[in-house]
Each structure stands twice: as C-alpha cells, then as structure tokens.
Scaffold this motif. Structure first.
Motif, mmCIF file in Angstrom:
data_model
loop_
_atom_site.group_PDB
_atom_site.id
_atom_site.type_symbol
_atom_site.label_atom_id
_atom_site.label_comp_id
_atom_site.label_asym_id
_atom_site.label_seq_id
_atom_site.Cartn_x
_atom_site.Cartn_y
_atom_site.Cartn_z
ATOM 1 N N GLU A 101 -10.386 5.732 -9.969
ATOM 2 C CA GLU A 101 -10.065 4.861 -10.908
ATOM 3 C C GLU A 101 -10.759 3.768 -11.137
ATOM 4 O O GLU A 101 -10.530 3.273 -9.642
ATOM 5 C CB GLU A 101 -7.860 4.575 -10.770
ATOM 6 N N VAL A 102 -10.703 3.092 -11.173
ATOM 7 C CA VAL A 102 -11.793 1.332 -11.324
ATOM 8 C C VAL A 102 -11.477 0.862 -11.774
ATOM 9 O O VAL A 102 -11.768 -0.681 -11.866
ATOM 10 C CB VAL A 102 -13.576 1.826 -11.968
ATOM 11 N N SER A 103 -10.050 0.452 -12.394
ATOM 12 C CA SER A 103 -8.891 -0.714 -12.525
ATOM 13 C C SER A 103 -9.093 -1.899 -11.190
ATOM 14 O O SER A 103 -8.778 -1.605 -10.754
ATOM 15 C CB SER A 103 -7.719 -0.621 -13.321
ATOM 16 N N GLU A 104 -8.701 -2.915 -11.694
ATOM 17 C CA GLU A 104 -8.351 -3.603 -11.346
ATOM 18 C C GLU A 104 -7.231 -3.530 -9.770
ATOM 19 O O GLU A 104 -7.258 -3.237 -8.535
ATOM 20 C CB GLU A 104 -8.050 -5.677 -11.477
ATOM 21 N N ALA A 105 -6.351 -3.047 -11.108
ATOM 22 C CA ALA A 105 -5.193 -2.311 -9.762
ATOM 23 C C ALA A 105 -4.933 -1.577 -8.870
ATOM 24 O O ALA A 105 -4.832 -1.187 -7.771
ATOM 25 C CB ALA A 105 -3.623 -1.326 -10.997
ATOM 26 N N ALA A 106 -5.852 0.191 -9.442
ATOM 27 C CA ALA A 106 -6.251 0.080 -8.100
ATOM 28 C C ALA A 106 -7.446 0.039 -7.140
ATOM 29 O O ALA A 106 -7.191 -0.211 -5.680
ATOM 30 C CB ALA A 106 -7.095 1.448 -8.875
ATOM 31 N N PHE A 107 -7.720 -0.875 -7.171
ATOM 32 C CA PHE A 107 -9.372 -1.483 -6.210
ATOM 33 C C PHE A 107 -7.958 -2.442 -5.863
ATOM 34 O O PHE A 107 -8.512 -1.933 -4.484
ATOM 35 C CB PHE A 107 -9.687 -2.939 -7.239
ATOM 36 N N ASP A 108 -6.766 -2.899 -5.806
ATOM 37 C CA ASP A 108 -5.822 -3.521 -5.218
ATOM 38 C C ASP A 108 -5.338 -2.596 -4.066
ATOM 39 O O ASP A 108 -5.454 -2.972 -3.018
ATOM 40 C CB ASP A 108 -4.793 -4.278 -6.305
ATOM 41 N N ASP A 109 -5.107 -1.221 -5.017
ATOM 42 C CA ASP A 109 -4.063 -0.573 -4.200
ATOM 43 C C ASP A 109 -4.825 -0.572 -3.055
ATOM 44 O O ASP A 109 -5.156 -0.032 -1.471
ATOM 45 C CB ASP A 109 -3.877 0.325 -5.025
ATOM 46 N N ARG A 110 -6.505 0.332 -3.569
ATOM 47 C CA ARG A 110 -7.473 0.843 -2.449
ATOM 48 C C ARG A 110 -7.396 -0.781 -1.193
ATOM 49 O O ARG A 110 -7.458 0.193 -0.044
ATOM 50 C CB ARG A 110 -8.832 0.972 -2.751
ATOM 51 N N TYR A 111 -7.785 -2.097 -1.827
ATOM 52 C CA TYR A 111 -7.501 -2.929 -0.457
ATOM 53 C C TYR A 111 -6.218 -2.395 0.239
ATOM 54 O O TYR A 111 -7.143 -2.726 1.548
ATOM 55 C CB TYR A 111 -7.692 -3.634 -1.597
#
Length: 310
Positions: free
Chosen positions: A219-229
């Motif tokens: 997933e490439v959404s901002e929320a997914a980016f935040d989760d990965r970080y």
C-alpha cells in the motif's frame, strides 16, 4: 491420546480462498493443531457459515471482533496453543512439501529456536519471487563458529515464518507480538532470538512466502507510509535494547516524507530524534544512489521495494 507436537497459528482477514490454500498445505494429523484467528473479517468477503477449516480435523477457529491486526490475532493464538513447538504462518502463504518431514527432525531438540529456509512466489501466477532471498542467504551463510552469521540469524531475520519456536522459551521470557499495523512480528522474533541459548539452523525450505500487490506491504498511501516508518522506529528500538550496531536507516524515510508536505517532514524528524535515532545513519549511501539514479530498498519486510527517490 496422541500428543500435540506442533501448534500452527494463522491470523486471517478477508482472504478465505488463500487461507484455504494455506490449510491445504498442512498435514491433517493429531500431532498438529491449527489455530486460525480471524481478525474481524468483512461478512461481504467471508462466508462465515462455510469458513475455511470449519470442517477440518484438529483445527480451532477463533473469531475476534476487535480488528486490532495480525499481532493481536497471533497473541490470541498464543493463549490457546498447547504444543511444544510454535509455528506461524500468514494466511496468504503456504508450506512446502518438505514441511512435516523437516520439522519432525527437530521435535526432540532442546533448542529454543529452529530456523529454516524458505521459497517465494507470486501469489497469483506462482512464478518465482524474491521475498525469501535475505532469509535464505542468512541460512546458507550460517556458520556456528562465526559470531557475525549467528547475529544475522538472530537479529536481522524478522519474519516469524520459516521458524519453529520452543513454546516454553516463549512463555518463560513472556514474549508477545506488538499490536501495531505494520512490523508487529519483528520484536517477537528479535526478542526470541536474543534470549535463545540454543538454536538450530536447517537449509530445508519449509515455507513459501507469496508476493501480493494488494497486500498491506504494498500500500502506498500516506497512512501506510506512516505505519512503515513507525515500524522502522519500533524495530530499531529493539535493536538498540539488545546493543546491536546495525540499524535500519531512517534518513530515506525522512527525506521522502516531504512529498506529503513540510509538516510531515518535521514530524518524521521529531519522531526520529525522540526515539534516539541517528538521522544521518545510512545517508551517504542513500544520497549516492540518488545521484546515480539507482533504486534503493530499505527492506522487503517493510514493503519499501519501490523507488525511494524524491
């Protein structure tokens, strides 16, 4: 009464056809208990009247309604497991044909943790993939006389699949999964490895991990980016706790966050500093790659295998 030797814990959400494939790869026998924990699946996607495994022997299905993710589901499974050995599988993966014969070799072992190799395929086409590469390299490079290879196996091999955990070891050290959206399993595996006194390593690829473009990993959404970080910060926290020098670089994430706005950039920077991160760790290599226009991945585990350039 036949003794239960292995507890296989499988978290599931909204992919019953793939769960069925996973179950089909597990031998049906009284020595293996299968514990499926459904993480509040959508009734429009899952037929609860004909749930996969409901007519399968030696299989327990637990329906949770909290919707707290795979880490929570695995912890629920742990509370119900009865066997000496714990084995984890994702519902979109499956076990290879050598699975049972390979794990049986270690049933009487006094190891705290047994590491196996794996394979990987595209979930739809079953064409070979590369998600298993780091694990396989670590397994094949393992040398009991080489502390570096032991460290790699224990601390930098974060997926719970392809492993067999001694249940008593997990209980004694009170090890649980983090109940977060991404990276819930890394802390469990790192901690289990850290406290293990005896490990075994086997080159047999007992597990097949699949590549799915519709999974959370991609997933490439901002929320997914935040989760990965947040997952990176979580894993680095475990590595610092156990005095490891090699970390996951946060610089690429902070740099890439500007595409979500200046506020996001400073938020990511603040989170890193608050967590005790060296924000410049790995920056030289990242900048070199940008200038050379090369792709760079952080780790397949976090699903950041696309271009990290700005």
């Amino acid at each position: 009464m036949v003794q239960i030797k292995y507890s296989i814990i499988i978290p599931h959400k909204n992919i019953p056809h793939l769960l069925s494939r996973c179950l089909a790869s597990i031998p049906i026998c009284p020595e293996i208990e299968v514990i499926i924990v459904d993480d509040d699946s959508d009734p429009e996607k899952v037929d609860f009247e004909d749930f996969p495994g409901s007519d399968r022997c030696y299989t327990q299905i637990i329906f949770t309604k909290e919707g707290k993710g795979a880490g929570y589901a695995r912890n629920v499974g742990l509370r119900h497991a009865k066997a000496k050995w714990l084995i984890f599988a994702d519902s979109d993966d499956y076990f290879n044909d050598c699975f049972f014969s390979s794990i049986e070799k270690f049933y009487d072992s006094n190891a705290d943790l047994v590491y196996f190799s794996a394979t990987s395929v595209d979930s739809e086409t079953l064409e070979p993939a590369t998600r298993h590469t780091e694990l396989s390299n670590a397994i094949y490079d393992y040398d009991i006389n080489n502390p570096k290879s032991i460290e790699t196996i224990k601390y930098y091999n974060w997926e719970p699949w392809g492993k067999m955990f001694n249940h008593a070891h997990i209980k004694e050290n009170r090890i649980l999964f983090d109940e977060v959206a991404v990276g819930n399993d890394a802390g469990f595996v790192i901690t289990a490895g850290h406290f293990s006194q005896i490990i075994e390593v086997d080159k047999e690829p007992i597990y097949c991990v699949t590549h799915r473009t519709d999974s959370l990993t991609h997933e490439v959404s901002e929320a997914a980016f935040d989760d990965r970080y947040r997952a990176v910060l979580l894993v680095n926290g475990y590595l610092r706790r156990f005095d490891r020098e090699q970390m996951i670089p946060v610089f690429p994430f902070i740099s890439r966050s500007v595409k979500f706005g200046v506020l996001k950039f400073f938020t990511m920077l603040f989170m890193a500093l608050k967590s005790g991160e060296n924000i410049f760790y790995g920056s030289k290599k990242y900048i070199e790659d940008l200038f050379r226009s090369r792709h760079r991945a952080v780790r397949g585990y976090f699903g950041i295998d696309e271009d990290l350039s700005l």
